[in-house]
Design a protein around this motif. Structure first.
Motif, PDB file in Angstrom:
ATOM      1  N   VAL A   1     -13.277  47.031  -3.132  1.00 54.31           N
ATOM      2  CA  VAL A   1     -13.336  45.571  -3.229  1.00 54.31           C
ATOM      3  C   VAL A   1     -11.986  45.078  -3.717  1.00 54.31           C
ATOM      4  O   VAL A   1     -11.454  45.583  -4.713  1.00 54.31           O
ATOM      5  N   ASP A   2     -11.416  44.114  -3.009  1.00 52.92           N
ATOM      6  CA  ASP A   2     -10.100  43.556  -3.388  1.00 52.92           C
ATOM      7  C   ASP A   2      -9.037  44.649  -3.493  1.00 52.92           C
ATOM      8  O   ASP A   2      -8.144  44.593  -4.351  1.00 52.92           O
ATOM      9  N   GLY A   3      -9.164  45.676  -2.649  1.00 59.27           N
ATOM     10  CA  GLY A   3      -8.181  46.758  -2.642  1.00 59.27           C
ATOM     11  C   GLY A   3      -8.336  47.760  -3.757  1.00 59.27           C
ATOM     12  O   GLY A   3      -7.472  48.622  -3.958  1.00 59.27           O
ATOM     13  N   VAL A   4      -9.461  47.686  -4.513  1.00 65.74           N
ATOM     14  CA  VAL A   4      -9.700  48.594  -5.642  1.00 65.74           C
ATOM     15  C   VAL A   4     -10.993  49.364  -5.376  1.00 65.74           C
ATOM     16  O   VAL A   4     -12.018  48.773  -5.018  1.00 65.74           O
ATOM     17  N   LYS A   5     -10.961  50.679  -5.588  1.00 65.33           N
ATOM     18  CA  LYS A   5     -12.155  51.503  -5.368  1.00 65.33           C
ATOM     19  C   LYS A   5     -12.937  51.630  -6.675  1.00 65.33           C
ATOM     20  O   LYS A   5     -12.387  51.881  -7.736  1.00 65.33           O
ATOM     21  N   PHE A   6     -14.245  51.454  -6.560  1.00 65.70           N
ATOM     22  CA  PHE A   6     -15.154  51.626  -7.698  1.00 65.70           C
ATOM     23  C   PHE A   6     -15.499  53.108  -7.801  1.00 65.70           C
ATOM     24  O   PHE A   6     -16.336  53.621  -7.063  1.00 65.70           O
ATOM     25  N   ASP A   7     -14.828  53.816  -8.711  1.00 65.70           N
ATOM     26  CA  ASP A   7     -14.946  55.276  -8.725  1.00 65.70           C
ATOM     27  C   ASP A   7     -16.062  55.766  -9.643  1.00 65.70           C
ATOM     28  O   ASP A   7     -16.718  54.995 -10.351  1.00 65.70           O
ATOM     29  N   GLU A   8     -16.259  57.081  -9.642  1.00 69.61           N
ATOM     30  CA  GLU A   8     -17.383  57.691 -10.343  1.00 69.61           C
ATOM     31  C   GLU A   8     -17.287  57.528 -11.851  1.00 69.61           C
ATOM     32  O   GLU A   8     -18.300  57.341 -12.532  1.00 69.61           O
ATOM     33  N   SER A   9     -16.074  57.594 -12.411  1.00 67.57           N
ATOM     34  CA  SER A   9     -15.932  57.476 -13.870  1.00 67.57           C
ATOM     35  C   SER A   9     -16.375  56.105 -14.359  1.00 67.57           C
ATOM     36  O   SER A   9     -16.988  55.979 -15.430  1.00 67.57           O
ATOM     37  N   LYS A  10     -16.084  55.062 -13.580  1.00 66.75           N
ATOM     38  CA  LYS A  10     -16.484  53.703 -13.967  1.00 66.75           C
ATOM     39  C   LYS A  10     -17.988  53.521 -13.819  1.00 66.75           C
ATOM     40  O   LYS A  10     -18.636  52.865 -14.642  1.00 66.75           O
ATOM     41  N   LEU A  11     -18.565  54.106 -12.769  1.00 69.59           N
ATOM     42  CA  LEU A  11     -20.019  54.031 -12.591  1.00 69.59           C
ATOM     43  C   LEU A  11     -20.731  54.729 -13.740  1.00 69.59           C
ATOM     44  O   LEU A  11     -21.706  54.210 -14.295  1.00 69.59           O
ATOM     45  N   LYS A  12     -20.241  55.900 -14.133  1.00 64.96           N
ATOM     46  CA  LYS A  12     -20.866  56.631 -15.235  1.00 64.96           C
ATOM     47  C   LYS A  12     -20.756  55.855 -16.547  1.00 64.96           C
ATOM     48  O   LYS A  12     -21.677  55.887 -17.372  1.00 64.96           O
ATOM     49  N   ALA A  13     -19.640  55.173 -16.751  1.00 66.60           N
ATOM     50  CA  ALA A  13     -19.473  54.373 -17.968  1.00 66.60           C
ATOM     51  C   ALA A  13     -20.493  53.236 -18.003  1.00 66.60           C
ATOM     52  O   ALA A  13     -21.084  52.947 -19.053  1.00 66.60           O
TER      53      ALA A  13
END
Length: 421
Positions: free
Chosen positions: A22-34
């Motif tokens: 989104v907006d050129g930024v990937k929502f990665d696994e570390s952020k999802l886990k947080a």
């Protein structure tokens, strides 16, 4: 040291999935886990967990997860214009007084920041700058020290324990008049926090400068109770807004206890409450100028049921005009787009009760929408099914290009409905 920040902007009720860009930024696994850890077992009102992702609810604002800021915007029409809704959200927050600051130079504050979180940081820093310029308030405090000078009262137990060898010293308790006190400890702790989590390079030099100029304070464990006990006087009233922002930041900061990299800072607002307050202040502003004889109140209550034992129950409409006098009008705001459908039966029943208990001549449900319109409906007689005199209107207030026009439009539409029979 400042680290590079990334920004994702989404709308309320939107789903954000793992590895989605989104907006050129990937929502990665570390952020999802947080976010999953932040959600915990009890959950949070800001979002719900879905398979490999999160779904945002009717809360808007910002969630900062490590170096990623997720800005959640409101959406009341078909527009996908993120820039417009970013400006509208800031405008709504300012209109209801959340961004009302003490500093006299507030008109010079630049609002062109990356996110609402940056704006909060900038407001807090400007408040601190103002307090330092004005001069920090000093207070008396009790201190104990092992000193070579005899001042205050000797604490004999500690004096004997510590000074059997060093007889030239005195363990004393005395009064000190300085800037080391709880208000400053809260503000200093907030400055340190902002310095640690800020991702906006434009703010970093000011943060560093303020940390150099603000007297270092003793560590304070911050809890909700501390803020509840704070009282202000003539000298400390100017601290109120800075402390309010500090409370918001400190109590909503959730460190990552496992790795320390992906903390979560949540500054979120319930859109139902924000919409209610925004309609109220917009209507009040217009009435003061055009109809000063009208009274307006928000969240006024009446008791309507009492058990044999225990507490009575209240009804609390959002907005009441001319309360307890002939011509009473009740408005209830709902942050949802009906899209041509009828209001829910629960909402209609709620307005019927307001008719009865407030002796209202008019009641209405007020929604945001893509178009501006009013629909009248009447409650039906219990026995015959015929229309009664009790009327409930459904008012849709269309979103405008800017916040000033929107507030003006809200007043005009509602004032027109109030005065027309």
């Amino acid at each position: 040291m400042i680290f590079s920040g990334k920004l994702i902007t989404v709308f309320e009720h939107q789903v954000l999935k793992l590895d989605q860009e989104v907006d050129g930024v990937k929502f990665d696994e570390s952020k999802l886990k947080a976010l999953q850890a932040f959600y915990g077992d009890k959950g949070v009102p800001y979002f719900s967990l879905v398979h490999k992702g999160v779904k945002f609810n009717e809360n808007v604002g910002v969630l900062q997860v490590g170096n990623l800021t997720i800005e959640v915007l409101p959406k009341a029409d078909k527009s996908e214009n993120k820039k417009q809704w970013h400006e509208m959200l800031i405008g709504m927050l300012k209109a209801v007084g959340i961004f009302d600051i003490q500093a006299p130079s507030s008109s010079n504050l630049k609002l062109k920041t990356n996110s609402i979180l940056d704006l909060y940081f900038a407001l807090f820093l400007q408040e601190i700058e103002y307090l330092l310029h004005r001069g920090l308030v000093k207070r008396y405090r009790k201190t104990e020290s092992n000193s070579t000078a005899l001042k205050g009262s000797i604490q004999f137990a500690q004096h004997i324990q510590k000074n059997l060898v060093h007889q030239e010293r005195f363990y004393v308790r005395h009064t000190t008049y300085d800037v080391q006190h709880q208000l400053h400890q809260i503000l200093y702790k907030t400055l340190v926090l902002i310095n640690r989590i800020n991702t906006n390079p434009e703010l970093q030099s000011k943060i560093g400068s303020l940390l150099l100029n603000f007297p270092e304070q003793l560590e304070l464990k911050v809890t909700e109770a501390i803020f509840e006990k704070i009282t202000y006087n003539r000298k400390t009233e100017g601290y109120r807004k800075a402390v309010d922002i500090a409370k918001l930041l400190l109590l909503n900061y959730h460190p990552d206890v496992s790795k320390g990299a992906n903390y979560v800072l949540a500054l979120m607002f319930d859109m139902n409450l924000l919409w209610e307050r925004f309609v109220y202040v917009s209507l009040r502003k217009g009435l003061r100028v055009n109809k000063p004889d009208f009274t307006i109140a928000s969240q006024t209550s009446k008791y309507f049921w009492q058990p044999e034992k225990g507490f009575r129950s209240k009804i609390i409409p959002d907005i009441v005009l001319n309360k307890d006098i002939p011509g009473c009008v009740v408005l209830d705001t709902k942050w949802k787009n009906l899209n041509g459908y009828n209001p829910s039966p629960d909402d209609l029943r709620q307005l019927y009760v307001y008719h009865e208990y407030y002796k209202a001549v008019k009641v209405a449900l007020v929604y945001p929408g893509s178009t501006q319109n009013q629909t009248k409906g009447r409650y039906l007689h219990l026995d015959t099914g015929d229309k009664t005199e009790k009327e409930c209107s459904v008012i849709s207030l269309s979103v405008k290009e800017n916040i000033v026009d929107w507030q003006s439009s809200i007043y005009s539409e509602l004032a027109n409905w109030i005065t027309n029979t």
